[in-house]
Design a protein around this motif. Structure first.
Motif, PDB file in Angstrom:
ATOM      1  N   GLU A 151       3.713  36.778  26.158  1.00 22.36           N
ATOM      2  CA  GLU A 151       5.456  36.792  26.765  1.00 22.36           C
ATOM      3  C   GLU A 151       5.095  36.822  28.427  1.00 22.36           C
ATOM      4  OE1 GLU A 151       4.730  38.067  23.965  1.00 22.36           O
ATOM      5  OE2 GLU A 151       6.389  36.703  23.129  1.00 22.36           O
ATOM      6  N   GLU A 152       5.077  38.059  29.063  1.00 18.81           N
ATOM      7  CA  GLU A 152       4.744  38.909  29.812  1.00 18.81           C
ATOM      8  C   GLU A 152       3.709  38.964  30.894  1.00 18.81           C
ATOM      9  OE1 GLU A 152       6.411  43.234  28.240  1.00 18.81           O
ATOM     10  OE2 GLU A 152       4.824  42.461  28.895  1.00 18.81           O
ATOM     11  N   PHE A 153       2.881  37.809  30.232  1.00 17.20           N
ATOM     12  CA  PHE A 153       2.122  37.074  30.847  1.00 17.20           C
ATOM     13  C   PHE A 153       2.338  35.425  31.511  1.00 17.20           C
ATOM     14  CE2 PHE A 153      -2.641  34.913  31.235  1.00 17.20           C
ATOM     15  CZ  PHE A 153      -2.583  35.472  32.365  1.00 17.20           C
ATOM     16  N   HIS A 159       5.590  34.511  31.666  1.00 16.65           N
ATOM     17  CA  HIS A 159       5.849  34.194  32.593  1.00 16.65           C
ATOM     18  C   HIS A 159       6.235  34.921  33.892  1.00 16.65           C
ATOM     19  CE1 HIS A 159      10.016  36.522  34.298  1.00 16.65           C
ATOM     20  NE2 HIS A 159      10.356  34.942  33.232  1.00 16.65           N
ATOM     21  N   VAL A 196       2.354  34.404  35.408  1.00 20.20           N
ATOM     22  CA  VAL A 196       2.102  33.367  35.764  1.00 20.20           C
ATOM     23  C   VAL A 196       2.605  32.339  36.338  1.00 20.20           C
ATOM     24  CG1 VAL A 196       0.323  31.060  35.362  1.00 20.20           C
ATOM     25  CG2 VAL A 196      -0.424  33.640  34.895  1.00 20.20           C
ATOM     26  N   GLN A 216      12.151  29.468  33.845  1.00 22.07           N
ATOM     27  CA  GLN A 216      12.269  29.584  32.908  1.00 22.07           C
ATOM     28  C   GLN A 216      12.150  28.559  32.198  1.00 22.07           C
ATOM     29  OE1 GLN A 216      11.399  33.005  31.585  1.00 22.07           O
ATOM     30  NE2 GLN A 216      11.247  31.322  30.031  1.00 22.07           N
ATOM     31  N   LEU A 242       8.970  26.810  31.479  1.00 15.37           N
ATOM     32  CA  LEU A 242       7.716  27.630  30.762  1.00 15.37           C
ATOM     33  C   LEU A 242       7.921  27.537  29.500  1.00 15.37           C
ATOM     34  CD1 LEU A 242       5.501  29.131  30.788  1.00 15.37           C
ATOM     35  CD2 LEU A 242       7.264  31.033  30.898  1.00 15.37           C
ATOM     36  N   ASN A 243       9.597  27.386  28.991  1.00 19.69           N
ATOM     37  CA  ASN A 243       9.332  27.001  27.228  1.00 19.69           C
ATOM     38  C   ASN A 243       8.787  26.060  27.008  1.00 19.69           C
ATOM     39  OD1 ASN A 243      10.311  29.970  27.494  1.00 19.69           O
ATOM     40  ND2 ASN A 243      12.674  29.507  27.822  1.00 19.69           N
ATOM     41  N   LEU A 297       4.985  25.287  27.151  1.00 23.73           N
ATOM     42  CA  LEU A 297       5.104  26.010  25.660  1.00 23.73           C
ATOM     43  C   LEU A 297       4.388  25.639  24.656  1.00 23.73           C
ATOM     44  CD1 LEU A 297       5.821  29.668  26.857  1.00 23.73           C
ATOM     45  CD2 LEU A 297       3.478  29.312  26.639  1.00 23.73           C
ATOM     46  N   GLU A 298       6.171  24.725  24.631  1.00 19.82           N
ATOM     47  CA  GLU A 298       5.785  24.419  23.322  1.00 19.82           C
ATOM     48  C   GLU A 298       4.592  23.308  22.851  1.00 19.82           C
ATOM     49  OE1 GLU A 298       7.991  24.036  20.565  1.00 19.82           O
ATOM     50  OE2 GLU A 298      10.044  24.053  21.239  1.00 19.82           O
ATOM     51  N   HIS A 314       1.977  24.778  20.655  1.00 21.44           N
ATOM     52  CA  HIS A 314       2.489  24.734  19.677  1.00 21.44           C
ATOM     53  C   HIS A 314       1.348  25.023  19.228  1.00 21.44           C
ATOM     54  CE1 HIS A 314       5.236  26.627  16.858  1.00 21.44           C
ATOM     55  NE2 HIS A 314       5.477  25.848  16.442  1.00 21.44           N
ATOM     56  N   LEU A 324       2.388  33.874  20.319  1.00 25.90           N
ATOM     57  CA  LEU A 324       4.048  34.257  20.878  1.00 25.90           C
ATOM     58  C   LEU A 324       4.922  35.117  19.868  1.00 25.90           C
ATOM     59  CD1 LEU A 324       4.933  31.715  23.036  1.00 25.90           C
ATOM     60  CD2 LEU A 324       4.031  33.398  23.780  1.00 25.90           C
ATOM     61  N   GLY A 325       5.613  36.289  20.339  1.00 26.14           N
ATOM     62  CA  GLY A 325       6.437  36.847  19.438  1.00 26.14           C
ATOM     63  C   GLY A 325       5.883  37.820  18.590  1.00 26.14           C
ATOM     64  N   ALA A 374      -3.190  29.493  29.739  1.00 27.32           N
ATOM     65  CA  ALA A 374      -2.290  30.196  31.696  1.00 27.32           C
ATOM     66  C   ALA A 374      -3.027  29.676  32.473  1.00 27.32           C
ATOM     67  CB  ALA A 374      -2.859  31.535  31.224  1.00 27.32           C
ATOM     68  N   ALA A 375      -3.758  28.757  31.577  1.00 25.65           N
ATOM     69  CA  ALA A 375      -4.714  28.285  33.360  1.00 25.65           C
ATOM     70  C   ALA A 375      -4.046  26.572  33.036  1.00 25.65           C
ATOM     71  CB  ALA A 375      -6.305  28.108  32.844  1.00 25.65           C
ATOM     72  N   MET A 422      13.951  26.486  22.193  1.00 24.22           N
ATOM     73  CA  MET A 422      13.188  27.515  21.599  1.00 24.22           C
ATOM     74  C   MET A 422      13.083  28.389  22.976  1.00 24.22           C
ATOM     75  SD  MET A 422      10.189  27.833  18.654  1.00 24.22           S
ATOM     76  CE  MET A 422       9.365  29.388  18.704  1.00 24.22           C
ATOM     77  N   TYR A 434      10.681  30.834  24.135  1.00 26.14           N
ATOM     78  CA  TYR A 434       9.464  32.135  24.192  1.00 26.14           C
ATOM     79  C   TYR A 434       9.839  33.324  24.671  1.00 26.14           C
ATOM     80  CZ  TYR A 434       7.318  28.089  21.451  1.00 26.14           C
ATOM     81  OH  TYR A 434       6.668  27.654  20.734  1.00 26.14           O
ATOM     82  N   ILE A 435      10.636  33.993  24.951  1.00 28.92           N
ATOM     83  CA  ILE A 435      10.618  34.558  26.020  1.00 28.92           C
ATOM     84  C   ILE A 435      11.441  35.973  24.832  1.00 28.92           C
ATOM     85  CG2 ILE A 435      10.151  36.013  28.595  1.00 28.92           C
ATOM     86  CD1 ILE A 435       8.191  34.200  28.546  1.00 28.92           C
ATOM     87  N   ILE A 436      11.246  37.097  24.920  1.00 26.13           N
ATOM     88  CA  ILE A 436      12.250  37.898  24.017  1.00 26.13           C
ATOM     89  C   ILE A 436      12.559  38.999  25.374  1.00 26.13           C
ATOM     90  CG2 ILE A 436      12.488  38.808  22.527  1.00 26.13           C
ATOM     91  CD1 ILE A 436      10.433  37.160  21.167  1.00 26.13           C
ATOM     92  N   LYS A 479       4.209  47.087  18.325  1.00 29.67           N
ATOM     93  CA  LYS A 479       5.448  46.497  19.267  1.00 29.67           C
ATOM     94  C   LYS A 479       5.600  46.146  20.569  1.00 29.67           C
ATOM     95  CE  LYS A 479       8.839  42.667  17.799  1.00 29.67           C
ATOM     96  NZ  LYS A 479       8.256  40.977  17.576  1.00 29.67           N
ATOM     97  N   VAL A 539       8.680  43.622  25.572  1.00 26.16           N
ATOM     98  CA  VAL A 539       8.997  42.795  26.364  1.00 26.16           C
ATOM     99  C   VAL A 539       9.852  42.202  27.713  1.00 26.16           C
ATOM    100  CG1 VAL A 539       8.666  40.480  26.744  1.00 26.16           C
ATOM    101  CG2 VAL A 539       7.740  41.099  24.483  1.00 26.16           C
ATOM    102  N   PHE A 572      10.144  41.027  34.347  1.00 26.97           N
ATOM    103  CA  PHE A 572       9.530  41.204  35.385  1.00 26.97           C
ATOM    104  C   PHE A 572      10.062  41.544  36.667  1.00 26.97           C
ATOM    105  CE2 PHE A 572       6.886  43.253  33.233  1.00 26.97           C
ATOM    106  CZ  PHE A 572       6.024  42.761  32.184  1.00 26.97           C
ATOM    107  N   ARG A 591      -5.184  33.450  41.887  1.00 23.51           N
ATOM    108  CA  ARG A 591      -3.498  32.364  41.761  1.00 23.51           C
ATOM    109  C   ARG A 591      -3.467  32.870  43.087  1.00 23.51           C
ATOM    110  NH1 ARG A 591      -4.027  34.808  36.164  1.00 23.51           N
ATOM    111  NH2 ARG A 591      -4.663  32.984  34.821  1.00 23.51           N
TER     112      ARG A 591
END
Lengths: 234, 448
Positions: free
Chosen positions: A92-94, A96, A98, A106, A109-110, A113-114, A117, A125-126, A146-147, B1, B3-5, B214, B217, B220, B299
């Motif tokens: 998730e962090e990665f 985010h 990118v 955000q 992005l979500n 990402l779907e 899936h 994820l999660g 990510a690419a 949904m 995804y970022i928690i 875990k 998260v 950033f 990047r």
């Protein structure tokens, strides 16, 4: 986006590992790079991404030399190996991180990402795990997502089918074709897997000892027999 | 949904920080009493067992926080005919030779030889060394034990060990001093032998699927990557805390030592404290990024931006330490007067000069193995020249404060700092251009 390779050479010691006088990859093509180990597949991709220095020649992306102008970074998505991942981030962090670099919001992005899936199998994820703790296959998936997530107009993937489970290999092949159809993305993919590469690519470049020895048009897997015959005869 | 928690990230860090800070009163009360005893009796040898007892827990706690290596046999070695006993002997030897285990000796060696006879000094040092070795080895065995049922015996023995040693130190059987100390050393050796035998009974597996804790998260900002990388690097995460602890402990001791009355001692410790934290982050310049530089370079984030994020982080580190030092100075203030502008000038010098000089490290950095737990030699190497370049301005600053009156020294350091800050955009541009022009060489170094 068009990519042009001109007089590109790479030499290690007294061994020329890549020597391509001229090659043009036109916009919207899916190029499959095939060849045995040491043929120069990864070297050419690294040169396209300005990760190693060419001994002569250049790679031009959209008219600009990649080693002089960094404009290509804004529209090129790539994954070569684990050095493209930030190992101490969670997926998730990665993603985010990118997204932030490409100014993807955000919500967007979500949404994107779907679309991946099916490829993630609820294993990425999660989980709360750092990327380094994932299996090779899942790390590969994270890198590929990510690419692709930036909706690139040029996509460069090195051995994307490696380490993946069979269903993920099918999904990756499908995603490559989808992104090409949807965004007219120019894709350059290297692989040892002739079945998948001939399934996705519109043109195959066969490399041996740093030279392109065959440039085979591929429509509906028509190049498969020729390539199989070539490698079987070696 | 979504995804970022987002979750809280700091509670674990806070526990570690508070635990370290708790060492202050422990050390103060133990060493404070020792000093009184010493000045009263003048019997330096008499207090040796008490000093040994007093360092037992602080040394153990510090090693608990700092010593991270598990010394697990790698898979390649495990699949070869190397017996567990040989490996455990190697671990024991490794602890014996690990200078980090016996850092306390460096403080005790001059004190011992100045205050006691040769034989007594050697025996005392052997005792301190035994305790340091035992503590280090106990931590190693604790970390080697993968589950709580294996860790528990080490903890339980530890609980019995402290009262046993406390009783022994009192010397109820009235042994002569030499015998008393030798007995103490033998007790430590007995414990080490017991731990070694215990280590031979535990089975250690390099089970990577265990590493599934875990992670919190984070959300950033531009700066977070600097801190997250250090906090999640198994080997290095406690480095900043260690530096903060050492600096503040040093400052605390200087402020509370009635024999120190010259201003320079205080200036020295404050300067080193403020500069210390940025330096610690600075020596890892691009060493962590070396693990994912290919991904960064492809990047749209320029080297200039990466460097700017780092610089901002170093300024925040220095500002944080300045505030901490000032608060501590105000709380424990003695008769030595330090004007507030001294703190400001040092912060300016750090931001304008030191934080720029640190960037030379980017030209010589090697990729740093961030996560290795098993025994391996990190490919990260430093250059003597590089260290000289980084430490030169610190030495210059210290010389300024040593030779010049504090008011003039403040002006000199603040002025150099202001010039550095004004030139900041040009300096950063120069570093970024220089780095980018040699990027292929650096990228290659990271890959090796």
């Amino acid at each position: 986006m068009e990519l042009i390779i001109k007089n590109l050479t790479k030499v290690y010691g007294d061994r020329t590992v890549l020597d391509i006088p001229q090659q043009t990859i036109t916009s919207g093509e899916i190029i499959g790079l095939v060849g045995n180990n040491g043929a120069g597949k990864t070297t050419i991709l690294r040169l396209m991404l300005d990760l190693i220095k060419a001994d002569s020649g250049e790679v031009r992306s959209n008219g600009n030399a990649v080693n002089e102008d960094s404009q290509w970074k804004t529209y090129t998505g790539s994954y070569i190996d684990k050095r493209f991942l930030i190992p101490f981030y969670t997926p998730e962090e990665f993603f985010h991180f990118v997204a932030k670099l490409y100014n993807i919001k955000q919500k967007e992005l979500n949404k994107r990402l779907e679309e991946y899936h099916q490829m993630m199998h609820d294993e990425i994820l999660g989980t709360g795990k750092q990327i380094r703790h994932f299996s090779e296959g899942n790390q590969q998936k994270i890198g590929i997502i990510a690419a692709m997530i930036i909706n690139p107009t040029v996509l460069i993937l090195d051995e994307p089918f490696n380490y993946l489970d069979p269903s993920s290999q099918i999904v990756v092949a499908k995603l490559i074709k989808q992104i090409n159809e949807r965004l007219a993305t120019t894709v350059i993919v290297s692989s040892h897997n002739l079945t998948y590469i001939t399934d996705v690519a519109t043109r195959i470049l066969l490399l041996e000892k740093g030279k392109i020895i065959k440039d085979v048009p591929n429509k509906n897997g028509s190049a498969l027999d020729e390539l199989t015959g070539y490698f079987a005869s070696m | 949904m979504d995804y970022i928690i987002r979750e809280k990230v700091w509670h674990k860090t806070l526990v570690v920080a508070i635990s370290i800070l708790l060492l202050f009163p422990i050390l103060y009360f133990t060493f404070g009493d020792m000093a009184d005893e010493l000045s009263r009796t003048k019997r330096f040898d008499y207090v040796v067992p008490y000093v040994a007892l007093s360092i037992l827990i602080p040394d153990f706690l510090l090693k608990y926080f700092v010593k991270r290596e598990k010394l697990v046999m790698s898979d390649s070695m495990k699949t070869r005919p190397i017996s567990t006993a040989s490996w455990n002997r190697f671990v024991l030897l490794n602890c014996l030779l690990d200078s980090g285990n016996s850092y306390l000796l460096f403080f005790f060696i001059p004190v011992a030889f100045m205050s006691m006879s040769f034989v007594k000094s050697v025996l005392s040092l052997l005792l301190f060394f035994s305790i340091c070795w035992l503590n280090g080895y106990a931590i190693t065995i604790y970390r080697l034990s993968q589950d709580w049922e294996y860790k528990a015996p080490v903890i339980v023995v530890g609980f019995f060990w402290v009262p046993l040693v406390t009783c022994y130190v009192i010397n109820p059987l009235s042994f002569p001093w030499v015998l008393h100390i030798i007995g103490f050393i033998l007790l430590c050796m007995l414990m080490i032998y017991g731990l070694y035998k215990y280590s031979c009974t535990i089975h250690v597996y390099t089970d990577y699927s265990r590493n599934t804790k875990k992670e919190y998260v984070t959300h950033f900002s531009g700066l977070a990557i600097e801190y997250v990388s250090m906090m999640r690097a198994t080997r290095y995460r406690l480095f900043p805390f260690y530096i903060i602890f050492n600096c503040l402990f040093g400052l605390f001791l200087v402020l509370n030592n009635p024999y120190i009355s010259n201003t320079f001692s205080l200036e020295l410790i404050v300067i080193l404290s403020i500069i210390g934290l940025p330096i610690i982050y600075g020596i890892f310049m691009f060493a962590f990024e070396g693990n994912y530089m290919d991904g960064l370079w492809t990047r749209p984030i320029g080297i200039r931006r990466v460097m700017q994020v780092k610089y901002n982080g170093y300024v925040i580190d220095a500002a944080f330490m300045t505030i901490l030092c000032y608060v501590l100075y105000r709380i424990f203030r003695n008769e030595i007067e330090l004007p507030i502008c001294f703190f400001g000038a040092t912060l300016l010098f750090t931001s304008g000069v030191i934080n720029h000089v640190i960037f030379f490290t980017s030209f010589l950095a090697k990729r740093c193995e961030m996560f290795s737990n098993s025994f391996s030699i990190t490919p990260y190497r430093r250059s003597f020249l590089l260290e000289a370049v980084v430490f030169l301005p610190i030495i210059v600053l210290l010389l300024i404060y040593y030779f010049l009156p504090i008011s003039i020294a403040n002006i000199a350091s603040a002025l150099s700092g202001i010039i550095g800050v004004l030139l900041h955009p040009f300096i950063m541009k120069w570093f970024a251009q220089k780095y980018e022009s040699n990027r292929y060489k650096y990228f290659e170094q990271y890959r090796n």
